[in-house]
Scaffold this motif. Sequence first.
Motif, PDB file in Angstrom:
ATOM      1  N   ASP A   4      57.125  37.279  69.393  1.00 49.93           N
ATOM      2  CA  ASP A   4      56.447  36.058  70.056  1.00 49.93           C
ATOM      3  C   ASP A   4      56.348  34.934  69.111  1.00 49.93           C
ATOM      4  O   ASP A   4      56.241  33.664  69.668  1.00 49.93           O
ATOM      5  N   ILE A   5      55.758  35.081  67.906  1.00 52.04           N
ATOM      6  CA  ILE A   5      55.774  34.243  66.865  1.00 52.04           C
ATOM      7  C   ILE A   5      57.253  33.432  66.846  1.00 52.04           C
ATOM      8  O   ILE A   5      57.306  32.164  66.774  1.00 52.04           O
ATOM      9  N   TYR A   6      58.112  34.247  66.705  1.00 53.16           N
ATOM     10  CA  TYR A   6      59.462  33.611  66.548  1.00 53.16           C
ATOM     11  C   TYR A   6      59.732  32.811  67.651  1.00 53.16           C
ATOM     12  O   TYR A   6      60.121  31.663  67.498  1.00 53.16           O
ATOM     13  N   LYS A   7      59.592  33.235  68.842  1.00 56.50           N
ATOM     14  CA  LYS A   7      59.723  32.686  70.047  1.00 56.50           C
ATOM     15  C   LYS A   7      59.099  31.169  70.370  1.00 56.50           C
ATOM     16  O   LYS A   7      59.642  30.206  70.364  1.00 56.50           O
ATOM     17  N   ASP A   8      57.669  31.552  69.832  1.00 55.22           N
ATOM     18  CA  ASP A   8      56.858  30.068  69.992  1.00 55.22           C
ATOM     19  C   ASP A   8      57.420  29.279  69.212  1.00 55.22           C
ATOM     20  O   ASP A   8      57.489  27.858  69.421  1.00 55.22           O
ATOM     21  N   SER A   9      57.707  29.640  67.849  1.00 54.69           N
ATOM     22  CA  SER A   9      57.909  28.511  66.684  1.00 54.69           C
ATOM     23  C   SER A   9      59.247  27.937  67.179  1.00 54.69           C
ATOM     24  O   SER A   9      59.816  26.717  66.841  1.00 54.69           O
ATOM     25  N   GLY A  53      45.600  27.325  65.972  1.00 51.19           N
ATOM     26  CA  GLY A  53      46.145  27.240  67.371  1.00 51.19           C
ATOM     27  C   GLY A  53      46.238  28.877  67.595  1.00 51.19           C
ATOM     28  O   GLY A  53      45.761  29.856  67.144  1.00 51.19           O
ATOM     29  N   MET A  54      47.036  29.116  68.572  1.00 52.94           N
ATOM     30  CA  MET A  54      47.391  30.598  69.122  1.00 52.94           C
ATOM     31  C   MET A  54      48.985  30.363  69.487  1.00 52.94           C
ATOM     32  O   MET A  54      49.531  29.473  69.837  1.00 52.94           O
ATOM     33  N   ILE A  55      49.556  31.561  69.520  1.00 53.60           N
ATOM     34  CA  ILE A  55      50.905  32.065  69.974  1.00 53.60           C
ATOM     35  C   ILE A  55      50.888  31.715  71.386  1.00 53.60           C
ATOM     36  O   ILE A  55      50.107  31.943  72.268  1.00 53.60           O
ATOM     37  N   ILE A 233      60.056  22.742  60.371  1.00 53.96           N
ATOM     38  CA  ILE A 233      58.989  22.956  61.390  1.00 53.96           C
ATOM     39  C   ILE A 233      58.827  24.481  61.945  1.00 53.96           C
ATOM     40  O   ILE A 233      57.698  25.101  61.915  1.00 53.96           O
ATOM     41  N   PHE A 234      59.887  25.066  62.168  1.00 56.60           N
ATOM     42  CA  PHE A 234      59.930  26.453  62.715  1.00 56.60           C
ATOM     43  C   PHE A 234      59.405  27.347  61.730  1.00 56.60           C
ATOM     44  O   PHE A 234      58.622  28.000  62.104  1.00 56.60           O
ATOM     45  N   GLU A 235      59.803  27.202  60.401  1.00 59.19           N
ATOM     46  CA  GLU A 235      59.145  27.975  59.437  1.00 59.19           C
ATOM     47  C   GLU A 235      57.822  27.891  59.233  1.00 59.19           C
ATOM     48  O   GLU A 235      57.013  28.786  59.258  1.00 59.19           O
ATOM     49  N   SER A 236      57.115  26.792  58.987  1.00 60.83           N
ATOM     50  CA  SER A 236      55.784  26.422  58.943  1.00 60.83           C
ATOM     51  C   SER A 236      55.004  26.727  60.096  1.00 60.83           C
ATOM     52  O   SER A 236      53.936  27.415  59.844  1.00 60.83           O
ATOM     53  N   ARG A 237      55.485  26.546  61.194  1.00 56.88           N
ATOM     54  CA  ARG A 237      54.931  27.009  62.429  1.00 56.88           C
ATOM     55  C   ARG A 237      54.684  28.598  62.472  1.00 56.88           C
ATOM     56  O   ARG A 237      53.663  28.901  62.664  1.00 56.88           O
ATOM     57  N   ILE A 239      54.900  30.558  59.995  1.00 54.83           N
ATOM     58  CA  ILE A 239      53.836  31.161  58.851  1.00 54.83           C
ATOM     59  C   ILE A 239      52.255  30.813  59.254  1.00 54.83           C
ATOM     60  O   ILE A 239      51.832  31.836  59.118  1.00 54.83           O
ATOM     61  N   GLY A 240      51.982  30.016  60.071  1.00 54.10           N
ATOM     62  CA  GLY A 240      50.826  29.307  60.257  1.00 54.10           C
ATOM     63  C   GLY A 240      50.063  30.430  61.259  1.00 54.10           C
ATOM     64  O   GLY A 240      49.066  30.666  61.435  1.00 54.10           O
ATOM     65  N   LEU A 241      51.129  31.046  62.240  1.00 54.28           N
ATOM     66  CA  LEU A 241      50.827  31.808  63.395  1.00 54.28           C
ATOM     67  C   LEU A 241      50.564  33.283  62.679  1.00 54.28           C
ATOM     68  O   LEU A 241      49.960  33.951  63.461  1.00 54.28           O
ATOM     69  N   ILE A 242      51.203  33.660  61.621  1.00 53.32           N
ATOM     70  CA  ILE A 242      51.332  35.255  61.165  1.00 53.32           C
ATOM     71  C   ILE A 242      49.872  35.170  60.144  1.00 53.32           C
ATOM     72  O   ILE A 242      49.309  36.295  60.132  1.00 53.32           O
ATOM     73  N   TYR A 243      49.380  33.901  59.917  1.00 54.31           N
ATOM     74  CA  TYR A 243      48.150  33.867  59.212  1.00 54.31           C
ATOM     75  C   TYR A 243      46.859  34.382  60.138  1.00 54.31           C
ATOM     76  O   TYR A 243      46.819  34.021  61.187  1.00 54.31           O
ATOM     77  N   GLU A 244      45.951  35.224  59.487  1.00 57.21           N
ATOM     78  CA  GLU A 244      44.919  35.856  60.116  1.00 57.21           C
ATOM     79  C   GLU A 244      43.791  35.822  59.430  1.00 57.21           C
ATOM     80  O   GLU A 244      43.617  36.537  58.170  1.00 57.21           O
ATOM     81  N   PRO A 245      42.879  34.689  59.601  1.00 58.50           N
ATOM     82  CA  PRO A 245      41.701  34.714  58.867  1.00 58.50           C
ATOM     83  C   PRO A 245      40.664  35.920  58.861  1.00 58.50           C
ATOM     84  O   PRO A 245      40.812  36.472  59.843  1.00 58.50           O
ATOM     85  N   LEU A 246      40.023  35.986  57.807  1.00 60.44           N
ATOM     86  CA  LEU A 246      39.293  37.166  57.617  1.00 60.44           C
ATOM     87  C   LEU A 246      38.149  36.969  58.582  1.00 60.44           C
ATOM     88  O   LEU A 246      37.752  35.808  58.928  1.00 60.44           O
ATOM     89  N   ASP A 247      37.409  37.961  58.995  1.00 65.09           N
ATOM     90  CA  ASP A 247      36.009  37.956  59.900  1.00 65.09           C
ATOM     91  C   ASP A 247      35.122  36.800  59.364  1.00 65.09           C
ATOM     92  O   ASP A 247      34.814  37.084  58.054  1.00 65.09           O
TER      93      ASP A 247
END
Length: 250
Positions: A4-9, A53-55, A233-237, A239-247
């Motif tokens: 989904d991340i690949y598709k979105d990006s 953002g979000m996927i 842009i594809f790569e940075s998008r 990478i940003g979507l795979i990032y998951e901030p800590l609680d």
Amino acid sequence: MILDIYKDSLEYSLQEGKTLLKLGVMMFFSFLILPIFLVLGYYYRVLDTATHGMINGDDKLPKFDDLTSMFVDGLKVFLVKFIYLLIPCIIFLASLIIGGQISGLNNNVGSGVMFVGIIISIILAILFYFLSIMAVSNMVANNGSIKDAFDYKSIWKIISNVGWLRYIGFYLGLIIIITVISIIVGIILALIWITLGISGAFVSAFGLNIGLIIGLLITISVYLFLISPYLTIFESRAIGLIYEPLDGDD
């Protein structure tokens, strides 16, 4: 999720041709050094949008404006990546220098020191490279705080939450997609030249050497001004979507 991340990006990066051209122009003038930081600054902005953002959301491409701010952001990205790769580089150079000095006394021992040092530096370079990717994302997600780019404990935990194998597999997938797109575009451009007889027309009009050079320059221009910015842009998008901030993080 990764698919989904690949598709979105891939879809996200196609939103606006003008932005691709602007980014492409900066890449073209990167030999002047300063535009490199603007390219990295836009990379920062795409990351910023993705980490907040979000996927499959309705995120828009960041505007290509306020060049001073974009330059500063790009400088931050460069600084973080440079520092992360500094340690492996120091170990690499140290192993060559120390190994070279020892070789004067014992060639086998000196060669062994250089070999071990090079292996260690390569392993650390790979490790720190993957850490630097998430470090930049963590910095961007926390309002550009360079301090958060070196919060090793949090960064390690973020990657662990994603899963090291999943994270590495995700990035290898990015490399494969980028490579495949580049190859396909190259083949398509070559087929267009051949099918339309454009390359032959250039050769007839300007001679073999000049004709081939013109065709090559046009192909490079298409890649530089459209494909390369799109892939950035594809790569940075992604990478940003795979990032998951800590609680508890914003």
